[in-house]
Design an enzyme around this catalytic site. Structure first.
Site: not given
Ligand code: ADP
Length: 393
Positions: A7, A88, A177, A206, A238, A282, A381
């Site tokens: 990726n 990807r 996605h 999400l 965003r 978090r 993925e």
């Molecule tokens: P991407 O692949 O789009 O970069 P992820 O699917 O890894 O993102 O998601 C990242 C987001 O998930 C972080 O910004 C965080 O806000 C949220 N996240 C991860 N773990 C937790 C948790 N334990 N509680 C709340 N939110 C979380």
């Protein structure tokens, strides 16, 4: 077969080596700061983490170092063991409605979609070229983020703008996605014992980026991201949907160009911009607990937008069998799942709070009597890309 999944971003490159028979990751890793200085973080199958600070002047050197890490740390004995590479690719436009074996023609067609994803597609092509140089003769497959959504009907993908922009430039909803939405909806059908040919599923992916897809009878029929990944839900940084007239309004008030505003909408908006605290949920929840009102407000607006989209997709499909949560926030945060479930009370949805508090596993978290099932399904993925790659080579 051992499949290398790549990726590739403009300055980063994530990889996984997967054994397609056991579907286990033999190694995972990330090259960062390519073209700046360089850092390679490699994780072995047993979870050992190695950080290598060698210079990564370009993607070709990055891939060479990835192969070296794979051999040095015994994921493979030699590079002949890599049977195929799955890449990807973010945007396949209208040209690709499924994954394809990469040929010179395919690369040309991906390049023709550069306009639609100027930050992503050129980087994906650089990764493909680098792998072709270093692994000559190894079959490579392109797996597109947009492909799963090519089943959307016109009523879902056309915008309310003059048709000539679609005719001339293919301005329409594409959605992203797709690999995740396809994998997760497939798992939901299995987990829920649903009929693949007669099922209505809403997948809420999400993460930092976030999108929702309505999957009817196994096909994407609508999704929240559009021409670009900026549309739809509020995300980490965003804005998601807004009144398009806001662009001109802010541009005049703040004397900003369209490019500057688009950059703000991509990088400084979302829950980060709303709260002024962080794009990480978090941090926002900690800030809310400490009494930060803007953080609390951002979380509320975020949850409301997700719930509204779920509601609109129930109407789009004239019903729903399962609502599924995935990606960083969807998999880990019980609060967002509670918020959405509370908006679905009219359908008799009720969560089992003990199950909702669990993490990291595939689960049905709604109560057994709930007509609509609510599920958590961790996305994968890379595994989906590996499967597509093996199927094609
Ligand atoms: P991407 O692949 O789009 O970069 P992820 O699917 O890894 O993102 O998601 C990242 C987001 O998930 C972080 O910004 C965080 O806000 C949220 N996240 C991860 N773990 C937790 C948790 N334990 N509680 C709340 N939110 C979380």
């Amino acid at each position: 077969m051992k499949v290398l999944v790549i990726n590739c971003g403009s300055s980063s490159l994530k990889y996984q080596l997967i054994d397609s028979e056991t579907e286990k990751a033999l190694a995972t890793g990330l090259c960062e700061r390519i073209g700046i200085d360089g850092r390679l973080t490699h994780k072995t199958e047993s979870g050992e983490k190695i950080v290598l600070e060698d210079a990564l002047p370009n993607h070709e050197v990055a891939i060479k170092n990835v192969i070296k890490a794979l051999t040095d740390y015994k994921a493979i004995e030699s590079l002949d063991e890599i049977g195929a590479v799955g890449h990807r690719v973010v945007h396949g436009g209208e040209k690709f409605n499924h994954s394809v074996v990469i040929t010179p023609e395919v690369k040309k067609a991906i390049e023709e979609c550069n306009d639609l994803a100027p930050l992503h597609n050129p980087a994906n092509l650089i990764g493909i070229d680098a792998c072709e140089h270093i692994l000559p003769g190894v079959p490579m497959v392109a797996v597109f983020d947009t492909a799963f959504h090519q089943t959307m009907p016109k009523e879902a993908y056309l915008y309310g703008i003059p048709h000539e922009y679609y005719d001339k430039y293919k301005v329409r909803r594409y959605g992203f996605h797709g690999t995740s939405h396809s994998y997760v909806s497939g798992r939901a059908i299995e987990l829920g014992g649903l009929d693949p040919k007669n099922s209505k599923i809403i997948v809420c992916h999400l993460g930092n980026g976030a999108s929702i897809t309505a999957v009817k009878n196994g096909e994407s029929v609508d999704t929240s991201m559009g021409l670009t990944p900026l549309e739809g839900l509020i995300m980490g940084t965003r804005s998601g949907d807004l009144d398009p007239a806001i662009l001109e309004f802010i541009s005049k008030k703040e004397n900003l160009s369209l490019e500057e505003i688009t950059n703000i909408l991509n990088k400084k908006s979302g829950v980060l911009g709303m709260s002024g605290v962080s794009s990480d949920f978090r941090d926002l929840e900690d800030a809310e607990a400490a009494g930060n009102e803007r953080a609390a407000e951002a979380l509320k607006v975020y949850g409301y937008r997700v719930s509204k989209y779920v509601g609109s997709y129930i109407a789009a499909m004239n019903g729903v069998d399962a609502v599924v949560f995935t990606a960083g926030l969807g998999e880990n945060d019980k609060n967002i799942r509670n918020t959405v479930a509370s908006h679905l009370g009219f359908l008799g949805v009720e969560l089992d709070q003990e199950l909702n508090a669990k993490r990291g596993q595939e689960l049905i978290i709604s109560k057994p009597e709930s007509k609509v099932k609510v599920m958590v399904i961790p996305t994968n993925e890379e595994l989906a890309i590996c499967r597509e790659t093996v199927a094609l080579v």
